[in-house]
Design a protein around this motif. Structure first.
Motif, PDB file in Angstrom:
ATOM      1  N   ARG A  25      12.607 -39.590  -1.887  1.00  0.00           N
ATOM      2  CA  ARG A  25      13.957 -39.723  -1.336  1.00  0.00           C
ATOM      3  C   ARG A  25      14.651 -38.372  -1.266  1.00  0.00           C
ATOM      4  O   ARG A  25      15.231 -37.999  -0.242  1.00  0.00           O
ATOM      5  CB  ARG A  25      14.793 -40.684  -2.179  1.00  0.00           C
ATOM      6  CG  ARG A  25      16.223 -40.883  -1.637  1.00  0.00           C
ATOM      7  CD  ARG A  25      17.105 -41.641  -2.606  1.00  0.00           C
ATOM      8  NE  ARG A  25      17.428 -40.864  -3.791  1.00  0.00           N
ATOM      9  CZ  ARG A  25      18.345 -39.891  -3.846  1.00  0.00           C
ATOM     10  NH1 ARG A  25      19.026 -39.559  -2.772  1.00  0.00           N
ATOM     11  NH2 ARG A  25      18.580 -39.252  -4.974  1.00  0.00           N
ATOM     12  N   LYS A  26      14.581 -37.627  -2.358  1.00  0.00           N
ATOM     13  CA  LYS A  26      15.275 -36.331  -2.400  1.00  0.00           C
ATOM     14  C   LYS A  26      14.720 -35.363  -1.361  1.00  0.00           C
ATOM     15  O   LYS A  26      15.475 -34.628  -0.723  1.00  0.00           O
ATOM     16  CB  LYS A  26      15.193 -35.741  -3.808  1.00  0.00           C
ATOM     17  CG  LYS A  26      16.096 -36.466  -4.789  1.00  0.00           C
ATOM     18  CD  LYS A  26      16.069 -35.819  -6.159  1.00  0.00           C
ATOM     19  CE  LYS A  26      17.070 -36.506  -7.074  1.00  0.00           C
ATOM     20  NZ  LYS A  26      17.277 -35.773  -8.313  1.00  0.00           N
ATOM     21  N   GLN A  29      15.711 -36.586   2.265  1.00  0.00           N
ATOM     22  CA  GLN A  29      17.130 -36.434   2.565  1.00  0.00           C
ATOM     23  C   GLN A  29      17.663 -35.030   2.295  1.00  0.00           C
ATOM     24  O   GLN A  29      18.789 -34.711   2.681  1.00  0.00           O
ATOM     25  CB  GLN A  29      17.928 -37.458   1.754  1.00  0.00           C
ATOM     26  CG  GLN A  29      17.596 -38.880   2.128  1.00  0.00           C
ATOM     27  CD  GLN A  29      18.276 -39.901   1.241  1.00  0.00           C
ATOM     28  OE1 GLN A  29      18.933 -39.570   0.255  1.00  0.00           O
ATOM     29  NE2 GLN A  29      18.118 -41.162   1.587  1.00  0.00           N
ATOM     30  N   ALA A  31      18.408 -33.884  -0.709  1.00  0.00           N
ATOM     31  CA  ALA A  31      19.517 -34.240  -1.596  1.00  0.00           C
ATOM     32  C   ALA A  31      19.444 -33.534  -2.942  1.00  0.00           C
ATOM     33  O   ALA A  31      18.370 -33.200  -3.427  1.00  0.00           O
ATOM     34  CB  ALA A  31      19.519 -35.757  -1.821  1.00  0.00           C
ATOM     35  N   ARG A  36      15.124 -30.105   2.318  1.00  0.00           N
ATOM     36  CA  ARG A  36      14.618 -31.210   3.142  1.00  0.00           C
ATOM     37  C   ARG A  36      13.207 -30.849   3.577  1.00  0.00           C
ATOM     38  O   ARG A  36      12.983 -29.859   4.269  1.00  0.00           O
ATOM     39  CB  ARG A  36      15.498 -31.450   4.358  1.00  0.00           C
ATOM     40  CG  ARG A  36      15.063 -32.699   5.115  1.00  0.00           C
ATOM     41  CD  ARG A  36      16.161 -33.186   6.039  1.00  0.00           C
ATOM     42  NE  ARG A  36      15.896 -34.532   6.491  1.00  0.00           N
ATOM     43  CZ  ARG A  36      15.138 -34.837   7.549  1.00  0.00           C
ATOM     44  NH1 ARG A  36      14.584 -33.876   8.260  1.00  0.00           N
ATOM     45  NH2 ARG A  36      14.953 -36.099   7.876  1.00  0.00           N
ATOM     46  N   LEU A  59      13.103 -46.394   2.263  1.00  0.00           N
ATOM     47  CA  LEU A  59      13.455 -44.975   2.213  1.00  0.00           C
ATOM     48  C   LEU A  59      13.021 -44.247   3.478  1.00  0.00           C
ATOM     49  O   LEU A  59      13.767 -43.406   4.005  1.00  0.00           O
ATOM     50  CB  LEU A  59      12.829 -44.318   0.980  1.00  0.00           C
ATOM     51  CG  LEU A  59      13.492 -44.660  -0.340  1.00  0.00           C
ATOM     52  CD1 LEU A  59      12.646 -44.169  -1.509  1.00  0.00           C
ATOM     53  CD2 LEU A  59      14.879 -44.053  -0.404  1.00  0.00           C
ATOM     54  N   GLU A  62      15.291 -45.444   6.501  1.00  0.00           N
ATOM     55  CA  GLU A  62      16.686 -45.041   6.398  1.00  0.00           C
ATOM     56  C   GLU A  62      16.877 -43.525   6.356  1.00  0.00           C
ATOM     57  O   GLU A  62      17.942 -43.031   6.693  1.00  0.00           O
ATOM     58  CB  GLU A  62      17.327 -45.696   5.178  1.00  0.00           C
ATOM     59  CG  GLU A  62      17.461 -47.198   5.358  1.00  0.00           C
ATOM     60  CD  GLU A  62      18.163 -47.897   4.219  1.00  0.00           C
ATOM     61  OE1 GLU A  62      18.584 -47.218   3.257  1.00  0.00           O
ATOM     62  OE2 GLU A  62      18.284 -49.126   4.293  1.00  0.00           O
ATOM     63  N   SER A  63      15.848 -42.797   5.951  1.00  0.00           N
ATOM     64  CA  SER A  63      15.994 -41.348   5.800  1.00  0.00           C
ATOM     65  C   SER A  63      15.557 -40.558   7.028  1.00  0.00           C
ATOM     66  O   SER A  63      15.967 -39.414   7.196  1.00  0.00           O
ATOM     67  CB  SER A  63      15.189 -40.863   4.594  1.00  0.00           C
ATOM     68  OG  SER A  63      15.639 -41.480   3.411  1.00  0.00           O
TER      69      SER A  63
END
Length: 113
Positions: A25-26, A29, A31, A36, A59, A62-63
């Motif tokens: 996820r990180k 995104q 994040a 990225r 994930l 949506e990402s």
């Protein structure tokens, strides 16, 4: 890299599914101080997919934008997420199907859902 982030990456490399999901996820995104990096994020999520396919699919859908999903060969993931009822996946699949399907009605069916 902060110490908790290094520990997260270490756990993910050892196969901790929750850590793989969080690291993926990180990276997808960009994040919390992570750059990225889509390819690396997908690699971590690929390790988590056998155990937690729904979470990994969510994930990814949506990402990433539709172009990135296609460019990284994850149309199957998009289709699975759409069939599972994920609204963003259904919308992205409606666009993809409208652009690529021989029968335009396929895309319209996804738009309606």
């Amino acid at each position: 890299m902060r110490r908790p982030d290094a520990q997260l990456i270490s756990r993910a490399r050892r196969g901790d599914v929750a850590a793989c999901l969080e690291a993926g996820r990180k990276y997808l995104q960009g994040a919390n101080g992570f750059p990225r990096h889509v390819k690396l994020g997908l690699e971590y999520l690929q390790n988590a997919e056998p155990s937690r396919p729904d979470a990994a699919q969510q994930l990814i859908v949506e990402s990433l934008d539709l172009y990135e999903i296609v460019a990284h060969g994850r149309i199957d993931t998009l289709q699975q997420a759409a069939h599972s009822g994920r609204v963003k996946a259904q919308f992205k699949l409606a666009i993809w199907t409208s652009l690529t399907a021989a029968d335009g009605d396929d895309g319209m069916r996804w738009f309606r859902s």
